[in-house]
Design an enzyme around this catalytic site. Sequence first.
Site, PDB file in Angstrom:
ATOM      1  N   PHE A  28      25.814 -26.909 -56.094  1.00  0.00           N
ATOM      2  CA  PHE A  28      25.826 -25.611 -55.401  1.00  0.00           C
ATOM      3  C   PHE A  28      24.411 -25.049 -55.200  1.00  0.00           C
ATOM      4  O   PHE A  28      23.947 -24.857 -54.067  1.00  0.00           O
ATOM      5  CB  PHE A  28      26.699 -24.660 -56.228  1.00  0.00           C
ATOM      6  CG  PHE A  28      26.601 -23.211 -55.887  1.00  0.00           C
ATOM      7  CD1 PHE A  28      26.747 -22.749 -54.590  1.00  0.00           C
ATOM      8  CD2 PHE A  28      26.401 -22.269 -56.902  1.00  0.00           C
ATOM      9  CE1 PHE A  28      26.677 -21.389 -54.293  1.00  0.00           C
ATOM     10  CE2 PHE A  28      26.336 -20.913 -56.620  1.00  0.00           C
ATOM     11  CZ  PHE A  28      26.464 -20.474 -55.313  1.00  0.00           C
ATOM     12  N   GLU A 147      23.000 -17.128 -69.971  1.00  0.00           N
ATOM     13  CA  GLU A 147      23.933 -17.336 -71.083  1.00  0.00           C
ATOM     14  C   GLU A 147      23.249 -17.785 -72.359  1.00  0.00           C
ATOM     15  O   GLU A 147      23.839 -17.698 -73.439  1.00  0.00           O
ATOM     16  CB  GLU A 147      24.987 -18.390 -70.716  1.00  0.00           C
ATOM     17  CG  GLU A 147      25.945 -17.907 -69.677  1.00  0.00           C
ATOM     18  CD  GLU A 147      27.194 -18.763 -69.560  1.00  0.00           C
ATOM     19  OE1 GLU A 147      27.613 -19.363 -70.560  1.00  0.00           O
ATOM     20  OE2 GLU A 147      27.743 -18.814 -68.463  1.00  0.00           O
ATOM     21  N   LYS A 173      22.333 -25.644 -72.801  1.00  0.00           N
ATOM     22  CA  LYS A 173      21.242 -25.149 -71.950  1.00  0.00           C
ATOM     23  C   LYS A 173      20.105 -24.567 -72.819  1.00  0.00           C
ATOM     24  O   LYS A 173      18.930 -24.771 -72.530  1.00  0.00           O
ATOM     25  CB  LYS A 173      21.755 -24.090 -70.971  1.00  0.00           C
ATOM     26  CG  LYS A 173      22.737 -24.603 -69.927  1.00  0.00           C
ATOM     27  CD  LYS A 173      22.144 -25.592 -68.940  1.00  0.00           C
ATOM     28  CE  LYS A 173      21.123 -24.981 -68.003  1.00  0.00           C
ATOM     29  NZ  LYS A 173      20.699 -25.946 -66.949  1.00  0.00           N
ATOM     30  N   GLY A 294      35.897 -17.546 -77.500  1.00  0.00           N
ATOM     31  CA  GLY A 294      34.490 -17.134 -77.683  1.00  0.00           C
ATOM     32  C   GLY A 294      33.895 -16.471 -76.451  1.00  0.00           C
ATOM     33  O   GLY A 294      32.685 -16.539 -76.223  1.00  0.00           O
TER      34      GLY A 294
HETATM   35  P1  NAD Z   1      26.782 -27.536 -60.086  1.00  0.00           P
HETATM   36  O1  NAD Z   1      27.706 -27.872 -61.203  1.00  0.00           O
HETATM   37  O2  NAD Z   1      27.307 -27.032 -58.787  1.00  0.00           O
HETATM   38  O3  NAD Z   1      25.862 -28.805 -59.733  1.00  0.00           O
HETATM   39  C1  NAD Z   1      25.314 -29.640 -60.701  1.00  0.00           C
HETATM   40  C2  NAD Z   1      24.825 -30.908 -60.007  1.00  0.00           C
HETATM   41  O4  NAD Z   1      24.253 -31.768 -60.999  1.00  0.00           O
HETATM   42  C3  NAD Z   1      25.942 -31.706 -59.325  1.00  0.00           C
HETATM   43  O5  NAD Z   1      25.553 -32.093 -58.015  1.00  0.00           O
HETATM   44  C4  NAD Z   1      26.133 -32.916 -60.226  1.00  0.00           C
HETATM   45  O6  NAD Z   1      26.583 -34.068 -59.525  1.00  0.00           O
HETATM   46  C5  NAD Z   1      24.732 -33.092 -60.796  1.00  0.00           C
HETATM   47  N1  NAD Z   1      24.723 -33.788 -62.091  1.00  0.00           N
HETATM   48  C6  NAD Z   1      25.497 -33.523 -63.170  1.00  0.00           C
HETATM   49  N2  NAD Z   1      25.216 -34.386 -64.152  1.00  0.00           N
HETATM   50  C7  NAD Z   1      24.224 -35.201 -63.691  1.00  0.00           C
HETATM   51  C8  NAD Z   1      23.491 -36.276 -64.255  1.00  0.00           C
HETATM   52  N3  NAD Z   1      23.728 -36.708 -65.499  1.00  0.00           N
HETATM   53  N4  NAD Z   1      22.529 -36.861 -63.503  1.00  0.00           N
HETATM   54  C9  NAD Z   1      22.277 -36.434 -62.248  1.00  0.00           C
HETATM   55  N5  NAD Z   1      22.949 -35.441 -61.657  1.00  0.00           N
HETATM   56  C10 NAD Z   1      23.910 -34.819 -62.367  1.00  0.00           C
HETATM   57  O7  NAD Z   1      25.771 -26.515 -60.724  1.00  0.00           O
HETATM   58  P2  NAD Z   1      25.055 -25.254 -60.076  1.00  0.00           P
HETATM   59  O8  NAD Z   1      25.974 -24.102 -60.126  1.00  0.00           O
HETATM   60  O9  NAD Z   1      24.424 -25.658 -58.808  1.00  0.00           O
HETATM   61  O10 NAD Z   1      23.946 -25.012 -61.191  1.00  0.00           O
HETATM   62  C11 NAD Z   1      22.668 -25.639 -61.106  1.00  0.00           C
HETATM   63  C12 NAD Z   1      21.869 -25.265 -62.334  1.00  0.00           C
HETATM   64  O11 NAD Z   1      21.785 -23.847 -62.437  1.00  0.00           O
HETATM   65  C13 NAD Z   1      22.480 -25.760 -63.638  1.00  0.00           C
HETATM   66  O12 NAD Z   1      21.436 -26.204 -64.469  1.00  0.00           O
HETATM   67  C14 NAD Z   1      23.143 -24.516 -64.235  1.00  0.00           C
HETATM   68  O13 NAD Z   1      23.157 -24.572 -65.631  1.00  0.00           O
HETATM   69  C15 NAD Z   1      22.243 -23.416 -63.713  1.00  0.00           C
HETATM   70  N6  NAD Z   1      22.895 -22.111 -63.533  1.00  0.00           N
HETATM   71  C16 NAD Z   1      23.970 -21.956 -62.703  1.00  0.00           C
HETATM   72  C17 NAD Z   1      24.522 -20.683 -62.520  1.00  0.00           C
HETATM   73  C18 NAD Z   1      25.688 -20.430 -61.600  1.00  0.00           C
HETATM   74  O14 NAD Z   1      26.148 -19.270 -61.525  1.00  0.00           O
HETATM   75  N7  NAD Z   1      26.188 -21.407 -60.873  1.00  0.00           N
HETATM   76  C19 NAD Z   1      23.991 -19.591 -63.198  1.00  0.00           C
HETATM   77  C20 NAD Z   1      22.929 -19.794 -64.070  1.00  0.00           C
HETATM   78  C21 NAD Z   1      22.357 -21.053 -64.195  1.00  0.00           C
HETATM   79  O1  TDX Z   2      39.731 -18.307 -63.761  1.00  0.00           O
HETATM   80  C1  TDX Z   2      38.881 -17.573 -64.283  1.00  0.00           C
HETATM   81  N1  TDX Z   2      39.248 -16.314 -64.711  1.00  0.00           N
HETATM   82  C2  TDX Z   2      38.378 -15.455 -65.319  1.00  0.00           C
HETATM   83  O2  TDX Z   2      38.745 -14.332 -65.686  1.00  0.00           O
HETATM   84  C3  TDX Z   2      37.518 -17.984 -64.474  1.00  0.00           C
HETATM   85  C4  TDX Z   2      37.064 -19.357 -64.035  1.00  0.00           C
HETATM   86  C5  TDX Z   2      36.652 -17.100 -65.078  1.00  0.00           C
HETATM   87  N2  TDX Z   2      37.064 -15.888 -65.506  1.00  0.00           N
HETATM   88  C6  TDX Z   2      36.083 -14.979 -66.128  1.00  0.00           C
HETATM   89  C7  TDX Z   2      35.255 -15.565 -67.252  1.00  0.00           C
HETATM   90  C8  TDX Z   2      33.934 -14.831 -67.099  1.00  0.00           C
HETATM   91  O3  TDX Z   2      33.998 -13.578 -67.760  1.00  0.00           O
HETATM   92  O4  TDX Z   2      35.138 -14.662 -65.095  1.00  0.00           O
HETATM   93  C9  TDX Z   2      33.816 -14.577 -65.608  1.00  0.00           C
HETATM   94  C10 TDX Z   2      32.955 -15.587 -64.891  1.00  0.00           C
HETATM   95  O5  TDX Z   2      33.374 -16.871 -65.297  1.00  0.00           O
HETATM   96  P1  TDX Z   2      32.685 -18.202 -64.721  1.00  0.00           P
HETATM   97  O6  TDX Z   2      32.708 -18.136 -63.233  1.00  0.00           O
HETATM   98  O7  TDX Z   2      33.281 -19.381 -65.399  1.00  0.00           O
HETATM   99  O8  TDX Z   2      31.168 -17.974 -65.126  1.00  0.00           O
HETATM  100  P2  TDX Z   2      30.460 -17.710 -66.541  1.00  0.00           P
HETATM  101  O9  TDX Z   2      31.301 -18.138 -67.670  1.00  0.00           O
HETATM  102  O10 TDX Z   2      29.988 -16.288 -66.524  1.00  0.00           O
HETATM  103  O11 TDX Z   2      29.230 -18.737 -66.419  1.00  0.00           O
HETATM  104  C11 TDX Z   2      28.498 -18.784 -65.178  1.00  0.00           C
HETATM  105  O12 TDX Z   2      27.312 -18.073 -65.244  1.00  0.00           O
HETATM  106  C12 TDX Z   2      26.244 -18.652 -65.945  1.00  0.00           C
HETATM  107  C13 TDX Z   2      28.274 -20.210 -64.698  1.00  0.00           C
HETATM  108  O13 TDX Z   2      29.471 -20.954 -64.747  1.00  0.00           O
HETATM  109  C14 TDX Z   2      27.220 -20.903 -65.477  1.00  0.00           C
HETATM  110  O14 TDX Z   2      26.907 -22.161 -64.884  1.00  0.00           O
HETATM  111  C15 TDX Z   2      25.994 -20.083 -65.494  1.00  0.00           C
HETATM  112  O15 TDX Z   2      25.034 -20.660 -66.338  1.00  0.00           O
END
Ligand code: NAD
Ligand code: TDX
Length: 350
Positions: A28, A147, A173, A294
């Site tokens: 993403f 987180e 992380k 948790g």
């Molecule tokens: P995502 O899960 O959408 O994408 C992760 C990507 O990493 C995927 O394309 C997957 O194929 C690849 N991947 C996983 N394991 C791998 C491996 N062993 N080798 C090579 N590629 C691998 O994640 P995202 O939401 O795009 O998040 C990207 C980064 O940002 C992550 O490090 C996540 O911890 C961090 N992050 C995400 C959010 C969020 O809200 N989505 C928030 C805070 C931090």
């Molecule tokens: O079905 C659901 N119902 C619900 O109530 C899901 C999937 C989540 N939730 C709640 C849990 C959390 O309080 O919504 C909130 C957001 O949940 P997630 O989308 O799973 O995110 P969160 O747990 O906050 O973690 C996200 O933010 C930090 C990302 O998944 C992480 O990749 C990022 O590091």
Amino acid sequence: MGWCSGTTVRCASRHDRHRILVTGGAGFIGSHYVRTLLGPHGPAGVQVIVLDKLTYVGDPANLGPVRAHPGFSFVQGDICDTAVVNLLVAEHDQIVHFAAESHVDRSIMDAAEFVRTDVGGTQVLLDAALRHHADGRGVFVHISTDEVYGSIAHGSWPETHPVSPNSPYAASKASADVIALSYHRTHSLDVRVTRCSNNYGRQHFPEKLILLLITRLLQGRTVPLYGDGLNVREWLHIDDHVQGIELVRTKGRPGEVYNIGGGTELTNKELTALLLEACGAGWESVEYVTDRKGHDRRYSVDYAKITQELGYRPRKDFATGLAETVSWYRENRDWWEPLQQRAEPGAAQR
Ligand code: NAD
Ligand code: TDX
């Protein structure tokens, strides 16, 4: 474009422009970062190679718009694979490291892959950077998360707050963060860490809250809200996150941590109300389900440092960003409907 797997890497000729290895670039945030770098407003002359394992969440279609760009290449591979990583790091002067297992619920069901990829994979990348970038020419941007700080009832965390992660995902992380920072302190490697709040936007795999709710509501299905629905998250639009990462890559300081926030805090219940309205559904579509184990109550980052030091400012108004996101999902069912099979078996409470 080079589209390769394993160790058969096609490398472009060397030149003096930045050559950036983006791990997890089919996910993403990583794919949005790559599309932005190689887009009309990106830096001139940059060369990008994506290393991505294409796990259940990685999707090459996310890179469709840049596939034909002369500055783009792709390698399907694992960040834990020392041989592939060494080959790529040797040819690139900068690393922006997104690759991770990233869904909290999955880490509660099985943490092994989180530790392997998020901790072990990061260490493999750092060792490769140490080997090839010891001359000080490299930059390693490690993408982390709010987180790692734990849960906060009032106020916001500054970067100086100690890490205190709760879920296995957050712990993996946090471990990667402190190992990355240790390579700066011990070896003077130019490591920069970003910790952002919850992202939202287009092309987000439909297993996390906003996308899960939008896609299910658009199909007329019910949506699961964990516990009392009063957990608080701070939302950051993907464009703003990418802006923050670019500032850190280009202007950040070695060894520093930068929080990146979006400024919009909502309880999950408040967010659900907005999404119900946007998707034309009512509260009868919401099922309160057993709480996540948790479950962190509230996240909130203080992002004054990146604002003052690097000029970061979140630009996307939340109402506009959310409306655009809902529209994108409404208009792109072909993208997300095939992904649902992979997304939904992973959720613990459904
Ligand atoms: P995502 O899960 O959408 O994408 C992760 C990507 O990493 C995927 O394309 C997957 O194929 C690849 N991947 C996983 N394991 C791998 C491996 N062993 N080798 C090579 N590629 C691998 O994640 P995202 O939401 O795009 O998040 C990207 C980064 O940002 C992550 O490090 C996540 O911890 C961090 N992050 C995400 C959010 C969020 O809200 N989505 C928030 C805070 C931090
Ligand atoms: O079905 C659901 N119902 C619900 O109530 C899901 C999937 C989540 N939730 C709640 C849990 C959390 O309080 O919504 C909130 C957001 O949940 P997630 O989308 O799973 O995110 P969160 O747990 O906050 O973690 C996200 O933010 C930090 C990302 O998944 C992480 O990749 C990022 O590091």
